[in-house]
Enzyme design. Structure first.
Site, PDB file in Angstrom:
ATOM      1  CD  GLU A 164      -4.553   4.157 -10.855  1.00 59.25           C
ATOM      2  OE1 GLU A 164      -4.741   3.133 -10.166  1.00 59.25           O
ATOM      3  OE2 GLU A 164      -3.652   4.989 -10.597  1.00 59.25           O
ATOM      4  CD  GLU A 168      -6.810  -0.917  -6.636  1.00 57.13           C
ATOM      5  OE1 GLU A 168      -5.633  -1.343  -6.596  1.00 57.13           O
ATOM      6  OE2 GLU A 168      -7.177   0.128  -6.086  1.00 57.13           O
ATOM      7  CD1 TRP A 256      -2.295  -4.832  -6.850  1.00 49.79           C
ATOM      8  CD2 TRP A 256      -1.411  -3.931  -5.002  1.00 49.79           C
ATOM      9  NE1 TRP A 256      -3.117  -3.806  -6.443  1.00 49.79           N
ATOM     10  CE2 TRP A 256      -2.607  -3.234  -5.318  1.00 49.79           C
ATOM     11  CE3 TRP A 256      -0.683  -3.530  -3.883  1.00 49.79           C
ATOM     12  CZ2 TRP A 256      -3.084  -2.174  -4.551  1.00 49.79           C
ATOM     13  CZ3 TRP A 256      -1.148  -2.471  -3.115  1.00 49.79           C
ATOM     14  CH2 TRP A 256      -2.334  -1.804  -3.456  1.00 49.79           C
ATOM     15  CB  THR A 267      -1.473   0.991   1.492  1.00 51.27           C
ATOM     16  OG1 THR A 267      -1.316   2.282   0.896  1.00 51.27           O
ATOM     17  CG2 THR A 267      -1.619  -0.052   0.397  1.00 51.27           C
TER      18      THR A 267
END
Length: 458
Positions: A164, A168, A256, A267
């Site tokens: 990945e 972000e 998201w 998170t």
């Protein structure tokens, strides 16, 4: 700015979108592979058939390496993002990349010549994934981010084995683009770096670019280098491998809810705190949103592996899933129906053309066929419950260890510098269950609704 047409559009859309917990299919991991009857491990760590076996299917966690359908090779292309015509819902896509540019989960909309990715209250947002895979190359996207605590916009490269490379944006800080990378989803939280001092990322388009070669990752904003990471800095002596993204990846664009209460506290903290499902944008428009303009993909175009796109599809030959285990071959990439898997691509099919597009004649099956998204985002979570904010460094990099002296600086192949290499024993973080978004309207129907909404303004 988004105006009244979108408010009217979402009023029409809201009545036809529902979020609910799906019956849970079997879960999968490196230690627990999928059973033969549902052999494909989706991007979200659950087993099924059909769409589970297409984009995001992890061959390491599936019943066998050939359970996943071969992945379409890279194509250099500029996607104007001024139409929904190239976007197909995940429930309609059977693997033919010539029939669609992007596979959607959630609700993409068109406004002012750009694509909006929307996130209604208590949903898991929207993700678009390219139908072709990039094995090194350049990709850039024009983006206006979402805003608000707990709301995350992402532009990432994500391989089926969870290599990945990320951009972000946390909606609570509209002056920072966060960058990150992962090797096979291993949660190394020291790999992040921030690009700062951007003008308001919600109000203004910026062009974000990832230049990815076998030796270097470079992140650029508006043509200026913001961060560089060298493969030579990622040697893992314990595992005898490069912890560096190296396998064919889809481009993914998403919004998201990082601040959803179902996520780990780390998170939520990283995302700026709990999400406000009664935010100004949700009250005004019916959803949070991110805006995506033109996206350009330039393939690496190597003449020999790694990084080729000479044939039809990419497959894996070994569970190590490194760049020396990838074949650029001629295997078919399409299913005949959602009853199919990589083990039997013609199962349930009445379409003899192999067009890769689902039809009303597709057979009824009892196994899970359409994977659902989750509130933890499309890639690896940037922080866990014990890692604090997880916001990383401010442009700095951390090396796993010094590379061995006998390794070449160029011509990267993940072979342990002459040895057979070995897979890491770290657990994979790219697994999650959760809710799925059930759509009762396809992409074309949404386009029609927006068109109808426009008529009310005439």
């Amino acid at each position: 700015m988004v105006r009244s047409m979108l408010s009217l559009g979402v009023a029409l859309l809201g009545a036809s979108t529902a979020v609910f917990a799906a019956d849970e299919p079997p879960t999968c991991s490196l230690e627990k592979k999928c059973p033969k009857e549902t052999p494909c491990c989706s991007q979200y760590g659950q087993c099924g058939i059909g769409a589970y076996c297409l984009g995001g299917c992890d061959p390491r966690m599936s019943f066998s390496l050939d359970s996943c359908v071969p992945a379409p090779v890279c194509q250099s292309k500029t996607y104007k993002m001024d139409s929904l015509d190239g976007i197909v819902d995940v429930s309609k896509y059977l693997g033919d990349s010539s029939k669609a540019d992007w596979v959607a989960q959630g609700e993409p909309l068109l406004f002012n010549g750009n694509v909006l990715l929307t996130m209604p209250a208590h949903s898991v947002g929207t993700v678009l994934a390219s139908t072709t895979y990039m094995w090194y190359g350049n990709v850039k996207a024009k983006v206006k981010t979402s805003r608000g605590a707990g709301v995350v916009t992402a532009f990432i490269l994500l391989s089926d084995v969870k290599d990945e490379i990320d951009y972000e944006w946390v909606g609570a800080d509209l002056s920072v683009a966060q960058t990150n990378y992962y090797f096979q989803g291993i949660p190394e939280y020291v790999n992040s770096g921030n690009i700062t001092s951007l003008s308001d990322t919600y109000e203004n388009f910026h062009e974000y670019e990832i230049q990815w070669t076998p030796d270097t990752i470079t992140w650029l904003v508006d043509g200026k280098v913001g961060r560089t990471k060298k493969r030579s800095e990622t040697w893992n002596a314990t595992a005898n491998q490069w912890n560096y993204p190296q396998t064919p990846a889809r481009v993914q664009l998403s919004i998201w809810p990082g601040g959803a209460d179902s996520n780990a506290q780390g998170t939520i903290d990283w995302a700026g705190g709990p999400i406000d499902w009664n935010s100004d944008d949700i009250k005004k428009f019916g959803y949070d949103f991110a805006t995506f303009g033109e996206v350009t993909v330039e393939c690496y175009n190597a003449k020999s592996a790694p990084g080729t796109n000479l044939h039809t599809s990419y497959t894996y030959t070994d569970y190590r899933a490194t760049n020396d285990t990838i074949v650029d071959g001629t295997n078919r990439t399409t299913l005949k129906s959602f009853a199919g898997t990589g083990l039997d691509m013609d199962a349930g099919g009445s379409d003899t053309s192999g067009s890769g597009t689902a039809s009303a004649s597709s057979p009824t099956v009892t196994a899970a066929t359409i994977p659902g998204g989750t509130a933890s985002g499309p890639g690896s979570a940037p922080a866990d419950s014990d890692s604090g904010s997880g916001s990383g460094t401010s442009g700095g990099d951390s090396s796993s260890s010094v590379q061995p002296s006998n390794c070449q600086a160029t011509g990267f192949s993940q072979d342990g510098c002459g040895s057979s290499g070995s897979s890491t024993t770290s657990s994979n973080s790219g697994q999650s269950a959760g809710v799925r978004v059930e759509r009762t309207l396809g992409t074309s129907a949404f386009a029609a609704l927006v068109a109808v909404a426009g008529l009310f303004l005439l």
